[in-house]
Scaffold this motif. Structure first.
Motif, mmCIF file in Angstrom:
data_model
loop_
_atom_site.group_PDB
_atom_site.id
_atom_site.type_symbol
_atom_site.label_atom_id
_atom_site.label_comp_id
_atom_site.label_asym_id
_atom_site.label_seq_id
_atom_site.Cartn_x
_atom_site.Cartn_y
_atom_site.Cartn_z
ATOM 1 N N ILE A 156 0.757 -1.264 -0.103
ATOM 2 C CA ILE A 156 0.105 -0.039 0.040
ATOM 3 C C ILE A 156 0.738 1.269 -0.049
ATOM 4 O O ILE A 156 0.605 2.228 -0.934
ATOM 5 C CB ILE A 156 -0.962 0.008 1.086
ATOM 6 N N GLU A 157 2.141 1.231 0.837
ATOM 7 C CA GLU A 157 2.690 2.387 0.875
ATOM 8 C C GLU A 157 3.445 2.481 -0.388
ATOM 9 O O GLU A 157 3.497 3.652 -0.831
ATOM 10 C CB GLU A 157 3.823 1.963 2.143
ATOM 11 N N LYS A 158 3.942 1.432 -0.928
ATOM 12 C CA LYS A 158 5.002 1.608 -2.117
ATOM 13 C C LYS A 158 4.016 2.263 -3.111
ATOM 14 O O LYS A 158 4.338 2.964 -3.827
ATOM 15 C CB LYS A 158 5.345 0.231 -2.385
ATOM 16 N N ALA A 159 2.672 1.398 -3.279
ATOM 17 C CA ALA A 159 1.578 1.994 -4.243
ATOM 18 C C ALA A 159 1.627 3.420 -4.335
ATOM 19 O O ALA A 159 1.497 4.108 -5.352
ATOM 20 C CB ALA A 159 0.710 1.226 -4.452
ATOM 21 N N ILE A 160 1.281 4.096 -3.097
ATOM 22 C CA ILE A 160 1.063 5.469 -3.000
ATOM 23 C C ILE A 160 2.090 6.246 -3.439
ATOM 24 O O ILE A 160 2.051 7.273 -3.929
ATOM 25 C CB ILE A 160 0.510 5.867 -1.425
#
Ligand code: SF4
Length: 313
Positions: A135-139
């Motif tokens: 999730i963090e990487k995607a954002i």
């Protein structure tokens, strides 16, 4: 009957799974009935689906706020909001409220139920850790992709996660693009972000149906006046692979439009033939009317395996 790219895919993957989801499950069925049980099972999510939903949720809210108030988009703030949502929903998922009497998920702000809780009574920590990291990487990745920001420049209306519907081949075709960017000077841009990997063909199909839907669906009241005067071949389609930081751009030709229509017609015909001309609520149908998947891994990740394997519906 409703048609979407994912429903057609589900039908091709396992007709019986589609039958449980589309025909048997009923929210309003009496407690303890098989229809209610199947409806409840249909609410179960994998951790990876939930991870994608969190990304959709926080990005949708962030882009709409940016457009409405012209505030700067801050990826750290979006990650903070995502973490809060992650923790709140995880707490709800750990309680596993699926069998709570009178459950109405729409009345809950953060309702989530996991398939692993239903079937294994636990949530693997390694999957949770991986979900959060992704999730963090995607954002973060999204905010490093300049071409996405460029596609949104000059937007006069931004529409996020809105349902578009049109009729084709006896089906109600449903589509819900992540983001539609309307501008005065150019045709609309449809942006779809994906946390999981999609094959080129599959993504093309999904985005192509979005373009058809945008040009054929009845516009929502807040759409710009000329929003649907564009042909599907005018619409620019962007698929954003968030984990790979990859952007694919598509534009339909007239031949593509015919291919998409043929795809709807063929798959719709298969679904309608499987159901046949039975009573409106298909009460005469039984599970054995629908073929099962040939792939054991499909069953492994299926929410309906309890009723399917026990032959209760
Ligand atoms: S358990 Fe397997 S065969 Fe049964 S509905 Fe699910 S995927 Fe299909």
């Amino acid at each position: 009957m409703r048609w979407s790219v994912s429903k057609a895919k589900q039908f091709q993957r396992c007709q019986r799974q589609w039958y449980y989801k589309e025909i048997v499950g009923r929210h309003s069925a009496p407690a303890g009935s098989i229809r209610r049980e199947v409806y409840l099972l249909g609410l179960l999510k994998s951790i990876s689906q939930w991870r994608g939903d969190i990304v959709d949720n926080v990005l949708t809210r962030a882009f709409l706020t940016w457009h409405k108030y012209q505030v700067r988009l801050d990826p750290e703030k979006i990650i903070f909001n995502a973490r809060r949502l992650f923790d709140e929903q995880l707490a709800v998922a750990r309680e596993h409220h699926l069998h709570k009497p009178g459950l109405t998920p729409s009345k809950w702000e953060n309702f989530v139920v996991f398939r692993c809780m239903e079937y294994d009574k636990s949530i693997p920590q390694d999957e949770l850790d991986a979900a959060w990291q992704e999730i963090e990487k995607a954002i973060r990745n999204l905010f490093e992709m300049r071409s996405v920001a460029e596609a949104m420049q000059g937007a006069n209306t931004l529409v996020a996660q809105r349902s578009l519907q049109f009729q084709h081949s006896g089906m109600n075709v449903m589509a819900k693009p992540d983001l539609v960017v309307f501008s005065e000077e150019r045709p609309p841009v449809i942006i779809d972000w994906k946390v999981h990997a999609f094959g080129v063909q599959e993504a093309w199909l999904q985005l192509g149906i979005y373009a058809l839907a945008l040009s054929r669906a009845k516009p929502h009241k807040d759409f710009p006046q000329d929003c649907c005067s564009w042909a599907p071949t005018d619409v620019k389609l962007l698929e954003v692979q968030l984990l790979k930081q990859d952007l694919r751009e598509y534009q339909l030709s007239n031949t593509d439009v015919t291919r998409l229509e043929n795809h709807i017609t063929t798959t719709a015909h298969e679904m309608l033939s499987a159901v046949g001309s039975v009573k409106p609520k298909h009460e005469d149908l039984i599970p054995e009317d629908f073929t099962v998947t040939r792939y054991p891994s499909t069953c492994e990740h299926c929410s309906y395996k309890r009723v399917c394997w026990e032959g209760e519906a």
